[in-house]
Design a protein around this motif. Structure first.
Motif, short mmCIF file in Angstrom:
data_model
loop_
_atom_site.label_atom_id
_atom_site.label_comp_id
_atom_site.label_asym_id
_atom_site.label_seq_id
_atom_site.Cartn_x
_atom_site.Cartn_y
_atom_site.Cartn_z
N ALA A 175 0.84 -1.19 0.00
CA ALA A 175 0.00 0.00 0.00
C ALA A 175 0.88 1.25 0.00
O ALA A 175 1.88 1.30 0.72
CB ALA A 175 -0.91 -0.01 1.23
N ARG A 176 0.52 2.23 -0.79
CA ARG A 176 1.32 3.44 -0.91
C ARG A 176 0.53 4.65 -0.41
O ARG A 176 -0.63 4.84 -0.78
CB ARG A 176 1.74 3.67 -2.37
N VAL A 177 1.16 5.46 0.42
CA VAL A 177 0.55 6.69 0.92
C VAL A 177 1.43 7.85 0.50
O VAL A 177 2.61 7.91 0.87
CB VAL A 177 0.41 6.65 2.46
N PRO A 178 0.93 8.80 -0.30
CA PRO A 178 1.74 9.94 -0.76
C PRO A 178 2.21 10.82 0.40
O PRO A 178 1.55 10.90 1.45
CB PRO A 178 0.79 10.69 -1.69
N LEU A 179 3.34 11.48 0.20
CA LEU A 179 3.83 12.41 1.22
C LEU A 179 2.82 13.52 1.48
O LEU A 179 2.70 14.01 2.60
CB LEU A 179 5.17 13.01 0.76
N GLY A 180 2.10 13.91 0.43
CA GLY A 180 1.11 14.97 0.60
C GLY A 180 0.00 14.60 1.55
O GLY A 180 -0.61 15.47 2.18
N VAL A 181 -0.30 13.30 1.65
CA VAL A 181 -1.32 12.85 2.60
C VAL A 181 -0.74 12.79 4.01
O VAL A 181 -1.39 13.12 4.99
CB VAL A 181 -1.85 11.47 2.18
N ALA A 182 0.52 12.39 4.11
CA ALA A 182 1.14 12.23 5.43
C ALA A 182 1.48 13.58 6.08
O ALA A 182 1.46 13.69 7.31
CB ALA A 182 2.40 11.38 5.32
N ARG A 183 1.80 14.61 5.27
CA ARG A 183 2.27 15.86 5.82
C ARG A 183 1.27 16.54 6.78
O ARG A 183 1.67 16.98 7.86
CB ARG A 183 2.68 16.83 4.70
N PRO A 184 -0.02 16.66 6.43
CA PRO A 184 -0.94 17.31 7.37
C PRO A 184 -1.03 16.57 8.72
O PRO A 184 -1.17 17.20 9.77
CB PRO A 184 -2.29 17.28 6.63
#
Length: 645
Positions: A175-184
Motif C-alpha cells: 500500500a502506498r501513501v503519498p507524502l502529501g497525505v502524510a504531511r498534514p
C-alpha cells in the motif's frame, strides 16, 4: 478405531514443542482461536449462532474456542475464569466468521488447495520431524496429543493460513501513501497546546464514610460478579515413581559385554606421540626414512623435502584418532612399531608416509572389576527406565480400553491421593497453608485443562521424576465468595465507590464553574474539602503517545477540546476526576521536521495495508452473506461467560 484414537489423544509420551508457528498464523489473520474446527468431528450442532454462506458457526464452536482462549489466559493468570475473558467473546465470534468467509469465498471461486500442499506444510513443521530430520508419524502423533487436536484440526488451520497467504495477503501488500497525505497529519502531531489541569482526588472524600451491614449487603448483591472465586477442583493423583517399578538386575555377561563395547571409555586406549612426514613420491619418502634411521633428528631428516618442524609434529594420538587422520593402514603400521622406531614409507590416499614413534603411553583406564559397579548401576537404571515405559504403556492401554482412574490405579497398585478443592494455581481456599507439590505441576495443569468427564491422563513429570496419573474428582464452578469471608474487602470497595461518587459530584460542579468563565483558583476554592491546585500544562500532540498512564487521559482531553473549552474526565487509574481546560492552540508545521513526515508516511502505509486487508475480507463476507442470530449469540454469551454484555 475409537480405542486407537483415544490412546493417541491421551498419550503421555509427549515432546516439548514450540507453537510459535501456529500463534503467528493466528496473529497474522486475527483468528483468535482454532479449536472451533474440532466441532465438525462430533456430528450435528445444537444451534447456529451465525451462518456464512452454507457454513454454520455453532454453540459448540464457540464453547471450544472460548475454552482455548481461557487456557491461554491461564498461562498468564492461573486463576482466570470465563468472567475474565468475557470481553473477548465478540472478537472470537468475529474471527470465526472471518475464517468461514475466507474459506467459503475461496471455494466458491475455484480456489482449492491440494492435499499435497497441506501435507507439505505439515511435514515442514519442526514438531513433526523425527531425530533424522524427516517427517515422523510418531512425532506428528505426539504433536497432536500435546495440542489436544486431531489431524483434521491441523489441516483446517493450515487451509485457513494458506488461503489467507495466497488470497487475502496479496491484495493488502505494498500500500502506498503519498507524502502529501502524510504531511498534514505530521503537522498535527507537532501541534502545541497550553492548558490547565486540576485533579479532584477521591481519597479526599473517604473521611467519615462508614457503611452499615445493610449497605454492605446491598452493595455486595449489586456487584457480586466482582467477587467471583475461581473455579476449584478436587483432583485425584497417583504418582508413578521410577523407584517403585522393579527393574531387572543386569547379568555378569551383560556387564562384560557393555565394558567391551565401551572399552575406550572404561579401559582407556594406548596413546603414541608421533612425528610424521607425508610426501608425494616414494623416492623422497625413502630419503627421509634413510636419514632418520641414520640418526638424524626427524625434523632435520624431513627438512630437505621442504617440511618444517611444525609440519611433521603430530603429537599424542590413539589408534582411532591417527586412523582418521592418516588412514587405517598407516595407523596399523604405526601402532605395531616400538618406541623410537621409524615406520615406512607407507602408501595412503594422501601420499607416502614416514613416521617416527617418539613415545608410547600405555592405556590408563579401569579394569572390568574396577568398572563393574558403575556399569551395573547404569544398566540397572536403563532397565528400570524400560520397565517404567512398559508400565506406563500398560496403564495408558487400560485407560484407552475404558478403565476408570480407580480401576487403573488398583490394577497397577498405585496409591491415589485426592487434593482438597484447589484453584488452577494450586491454592486451597479452605486451607491457606496448603501448597500443591511443585514437582506435580504438570498434573495440576492437566487436571484443569481436561473436562470433568474426561478420561484420566498420564503426564510426564520434570527432571526424570517419572509420571503421574491424574483425573478430575469434582468441579466447583466459579461463584461469588460468601460476604462473611470478604466483608473487609467489600467494605473497602464500598468506601472507594462512595468517595469516588463524591469526588465526581465536586468535579462536575468545578467543571461547570470553569465552563461559565470562573478561574480554576476560584472554582477550586469553593470546594468543601481542600483540593490540590491546578497545574499549567504545555505539550505537543506527539507527546500523548509517549506519556504514561497517569497523564495520558488529561492530555488527550486537552487536545480534543477547542480553545477556551473545558471538560471533566475520569482518571483511568481510579484516583479521581480531572478538569481540563484548553487555553492556547499553536498549529504545527511538519516542514520543519521532514523525518517526521517520512515516519508518518511509513506508519500510514502499514495501516493502509491492514485496512485494505480488512476491506477485502469485508467484501468476501458481503459476497457470501453473513447472518447472525443475535438472540442465540446473547444466550451463548450469557451461558459461557455469565455476562450478557
Amino acid at each position: 478405531m475409537l480405542s486407537a484414537f483415544r490412546r493417541l489423544s491421551k498419550s503421555a509420551v509427549g515432546t516439548i514443542i514450540v507453537v510459535l508457528f501456529l500463534l503467528a498464523i493466528l496473529a497474522s489473520f486475527a483468528v483468535a482461536d482454532i479449536a472451533n474446527v474440532r466441532s465438525s468431528s462430533f456430528g450435528g450442532s445444537s444451534s447456529s449462532l451465525a451462518t456464512v454462506g452454507d457454513e454454520m458457526i455453532t454453540e459448540r464452536d464457540m464453547d471450544s474456542a472460548m475454552r482455548r482462549v481461557l487456557n491461554q489466559a491461564r498461562q498468564q493468570n492461573p486463576e482466570a475464569t470465563y468472567a475474565n475473558i468475557a470481553g473477548q467473546f465478540g472478537a472470537v465470534l468475529d474471527s470465526l466468521i472471518d475464517e468461514r468467509a475466507l474459506l467459503a469465498f475461496a471455494a466458491d471461486h475455484g480456489f482449492v488447495l491440494s492435499k499435497r500442499l497441506v501435507d507439505a506444510e505439515i511435514a515442514s513443521l519442526p514438531q513433526t520431524r523425527g531425530l533424522d530430520g524427516k517427517f515422523s508419524e510418531q512425532a506428528y502423533a505426539q504433536f497432536l496429543s500435546q495440542q489436544q487436536m486431531t489431524d483434521a484440526d491441523v489441516r483446517r488451520l493450515l487451509n485457513v493460513a494458506l488461503t489467507q497467504r495466497l488470497v487475502l495477503a496479496p491484495g493488502a501488500v505494498e500500500a502506498r501513501v503519498p507524502l502529501g497525505v502524510a504531511r498534514p497529519y505530521a503537522s498535527m502531531l507537532l501541534e502545541q497546546r497550553e492548558g490547565e489541569v486540576a485533579l479532584v482526588p477521591a481519597e479526599a472524600f473517604r473521611a467519615g464514610l462508614s457503611p452499615s451491614d445493610g449497605d454492605l449487603q446491598a452493595f455486595y448483591a449489586q456487584n457480586s460478579r466482582n467477587y467471583l472465586v475461581p473455579e476449584q477442583r478436587v483432583l485425584r493423583i497417583a504418582k508413578i515413581d521410577p523407584a517403585s517399578v522393579p527393574g531387572a538386575t543386569p547379568t555378569e555377561a551383560e556387564i562384560a559385554a557393555y565394558y567391551k563395547a565401551n572399552q575406550a571409555t572404561y579401559g582407556g586406549a594406548e596413546t603414541r606421540v608421533i612425528s610424521q612426514a607425508v610426501v608425494q613420491t616414494q623416492a623422497v619418502a625413502n630419503g627421509i626414512a634413510q636419514r632418520a634411521r641414520g640418526g638424524a633428528a626427524f625434523a632435520a631428516a624431513a627438512a630437505p623435502a621442504g617440511l618444517s618442524a611444525e609440519d611433521v609434529s603430530v603429537g599424542p594420538q590413539t589408534r582411532a584418532e591417527f586412523g582418521s587422520l592418516a588412514g587405517d593402514a598407516v595407523a596399523n603400521a604405526a601402532f605395531a612399531a616400538a618406541k623410537g622406531g621409524i615406520v615406512g614409507p607407507v602408501k595412503s590416499d594422501l601420499g607416502w608416509h614416514v613416521i617416527k614413534i617418539d613415545d608410547v603411553r600405555a592405556a590408563s583406564g579401569k579394569s572390568l572389576a574396577q568398572s563393574r559397579g558403575e556399569i551395573a548401576a547404569l544398566l540397572t537404571a536403563n532397565k528400570r527406565t524400560e520397565a517404567l515405559t512398559d508400565f506406563v504403556t500398560k496403564i495408558e492401554d487400560q485407560i484407552a480400553d475404558g478403565a476408570s482412574l480407580a480401576e487403573t490405579a488398583a490394577a497397577a497398585k498405585l496409591t491415589v491421593t485426592p487434593t482438597p478443592a484447589i484453584t488452577a494455581a494450586g491454592a486451597a481456599r479452605s486451607n491457606p497453608a496448603y501448597k500443591f507439590p511443585a514437582e506435580l505441576a504438570p498434573a495440576l495443569k492437566a487436571g484443569f485443562a481436561m473436562a470433568a468427564d474426561d478420561d484420566p491422563e498420564v503426564v510426564t513429570l520434570p527432571n526424570d521424576a517419572g509420571y503421574a496419573l491424574v483425573g478430575v474428582d469434582s468441579v466447583i464452578e466459579s461463584a461469588p465468595a460468601p460476604l462473611a469471608q470478604i466483608k473487609d474487602q467489600v467494605r473497602d470497595d464500598w468506601i472507594k465507590r462512595k468517595s469516588s461518587d463524591k469526588a465526581r459530584a465536586v468535579a462536575a460542579d468545578i467543571a461547570a464553574k470553569v465552563a461559565r468563565g470562573a478561574s480554576f483558583q476560584q472554582a477550586l476554592a469553593g470546594s468543601t474539602v481542600k483540593l490540590p491546585p491546578a497545574q499549567v500544562v504545555n505539550a505537543r500532540r506527539l507527546q500523548i503517545s509517549q506519556a504514561d498512564a497517569a497523564v495520558a487521559a488529561p492530555l488527550k482531553m486537552m487536545f480534543a477540546l477547542a480553545k477556551g473549552k473545558s471538560r471533566m474526565v475520569a482518571d483511568p487509574q481510579g484516583r479521581g476526576y480531572f478538569i481540563v481546560k484548553t487555553n492556547k492552540v499553536i498549529p504545527g508545521n511538519a516542514l520543519t521536521n521532514p523525518s517526521l513526515i517520512t515516519q508518518t508516511q511509513m506508519a500510514f502505509q502499514q495501516t493502509a495495508s491492514d485496512e485494505l486487508g480488512a476491506q477485502l475480507l469485508a467484501a468476501m463476507k458481503a459476497d457470501q452473506g453473513v447472518k447472525r442470530n443475535e438472540d442465540k449469540i446473547t444466550a451463548a454469551r450469557q451461558r459461557i461467560t455469565g455476562s450478557g454484555n
